[in-house]
Design an enzyme around this catalytic site. Structure first.
Site, PDB file in Angstrom:
ATOM      1  N   ARG A   1     -12.276   7.795  -1.895  1.00 58.42           N
ATOM      2  CA  ARG A   1     -12.825   8.988  -1.245  1.00 58.42           C
ATOM      3  C   ARG A   1     -14.335   8.878  -1.051  1.00 58.42           C
ATOM      4  NH1 ARG A   1      -9.808  11.531  -4.998  1.00 58.42           N
ATOM      5  NH2 ARG A   1     -11.625  12.407  -6.064  1.00 58.42           N
TER       6      ARG A   1
ATOM      7  N   SER B   1      -5.759   5.955  -4.028  1.00 52.34           N
ATOM      8  CA  SER B   1      -5.616   7.375  -4.352  1.00 52.34           C
ATOM      9  C   SER B   1      -5.111   7.566  -5.780  1.00 52.34           C
ATOM     10  CB  SER B   1      -4.635   8.036  -3.380  1.00 52.34           C
ATOM     11  OG  SER B   1      -4.325   9.345  -3.792  1.00 52.34           O
TER      12      SER B   1
ATOM     13  N   GLY C   1      -7.579   3.724   3.550  1.00 56.05           N
ATOM     14  CA  GLY C   1      -7.497   2.653   2.553  1.00 56.05           C
ATOM     15  C   GLY C   1      -8.653   2.592   1.586  1.00 56.05           C
TER      16      GLY C   1
ATOM     17  N   ASP D   1       0.859  -1.173   0.000  1.00 65.42           N
ATOM     18  CA  ASP D   1       0.000   0.000   0.000  1.00 65.42           C
ATOM     19  C   ASP D   1       0.904   1.234   0.000  1.00 65.42           C
ATOM     20  OD1 ASP D   1      -2.424   1.587   0.383  1.00 65.42           O
ATOM     21  OD2 ASP D   1      -1.701   1.874   2.425  1.00 65.42           O
TER      22      ASP D   1
ATOM     23  N   ASP E   1      -1.462  -0.727   6.149  1.00 66.39           N
ATOM     24  CA  ASP E   1      -1.655  -0.131   7.468  1.00 66.39           C
ATOM     25  C   ASP E   1      -3.125   0.074   7.809  1.00 66.39           C
ATOM     26  OD1 ASP E   1      -2.004   1.933   5.561  1.00 66.39           O
ATOM     27  OD2 ASP E   1      -1.520   3.458   7.062  1.00 66.39           O
TER      28      ASP E   1
ATOM     29  N   ASP F   1      -0.053   5.072   0.925  1.00 67.64           N
ATOM     30  CA  ASP F   1      -0.208   6.031   2.018  1.00 67.64           C
ATOM     31  C   ASP F   1      -0.028   5.356   3.371  1.00 67.64           C
ATOM     32  OD1 ASP F   1      -0.967   8.418   0.486  1.00 67.64           O
ATOM     33  OD2 ASP F   1      -2.756   7.277  -0.026  1.00 67.64           O
TER      34      ASP F   1
END
Length: 268
Positions: free
Chosen positions: A91, A157, A88, A23, A215, A25
């Site tokens: 949006r 994202s 994760g 991942d 995360d 971010d």
């Protein structure tokens, strides 16, 4: 970026894998905090502009002539909300999940407006300050590449390529699947495993021989449901319950820094 450490070797849990999907971010780049700050501003602004209404059943029980009881204001967005509802996720999915958690049933246009507000805030902060890559992650990526294990980055994202480029890390990855690619291919958002499965496909490695590093709770769920051989949870918060929650949602192991998955030659 610093040079790779020649004594870095992989821990046994990673040996024998064909690929690792990271991942972005909060795992590769220190951008989760920027996302969280932008979400807080956008959500708290929405909550301030849309005070809750008193439920009809409570109004009917008020004594005759009594002034109406003011409803309790919704609790502001906090770090636990970020982990639970938006981390994760896309949006739109994140905005809808959080607003539902506060008792709202907003129209799609409202969800989009909140998500767009967050996007503008995030983009402004990203352009102003940029983000760095975590040194421990870069060490692990280089060690994986040195061991002949393919590596990919994945993110819901659309900013993933920009983030990785700004952090000087994009060239370290053999493949990238971001939000733009997910939209183009019609991939489902986390906790569905579509992003990770597409990344593994591009590396030419089946999930049963690959690992996912995440995360977010939704992310470790995605890794587990995708049938990956190993799901690594990353707990950057060091909160009292983050590690057990990551484990409950599907992580096999949890680390606070990905350098913990390396042996620098001093441990036996």
């Amino acid at each position: 970026m610093t040079a790779a450490r020649s004594r870095d070797v992989l821990t046994p849990a990673l040996r024998g894998l064909g690929a690792v999907v990271f991942d972005t971010d909060g795992v590769i780049t220190d951008s989760a905090r920027v996302h969280a700050a932008a979400w807080k501003t956008a959500f708290d602004a929405f909550l301030a502009e849309h005070p809750p209404q008193q439920p009809p059943e409570r109004a009917s029980k008020a004594p005759p002539g009594a002034p109406p009881e003011a409803p309790s204001p919704p609790r502001p967005f906090d770090a636990d909300d970020y982990l639970r509802y938006v981390d994760g996720r896309s949006r739109l999915d994140g905005a809808a999940a959080f607003l539902a958690s506060r008792g709202f049933e907003p129209a799609p246009a409202t969800v989009s407006a909140v998500a767009d507000h967050k996007e503008r805030l995030f983009t402004e902060r990203l352009r102003e300050r940029g983000v760095d890559a975590y040194p421990g992650t870069l060490r692990l990526v280089r060690a994986l590449r040195g061991a002949g294990i393919a590596v990919a980055a994945a993110s819901a994202s659309r900013h993933a390529a920009e983030l990785l480029t700004g952090a000087g890390a994009l060239d370290l990855f053999d493949a990238l699947v971001d939000g733009g690619e997910a939209a183009r291919l019609g991939l489902g958002g986390k906790p569905r495993p579509d992003l990770f499965l597409e990344a593994a496909r591009r590396l030419g490695v089946p999930p049963a021989r690959a690992a996912v590093v995440e995360d977010a709770l939704a992310g470790v769920e995605a890794g587990r449901s995708g049938g990956f051989a190993l799901v690594v949870g990353v707990d950057r918060t060091a909160g009292p319950d983050t590690r057990p929650r990551l484990l409950r949602h599907g992580a096999d192991i949890v680390v606070t820094d990905l350098a913990e998955l390396l042996d620098d030659g001093t441990r036996r």
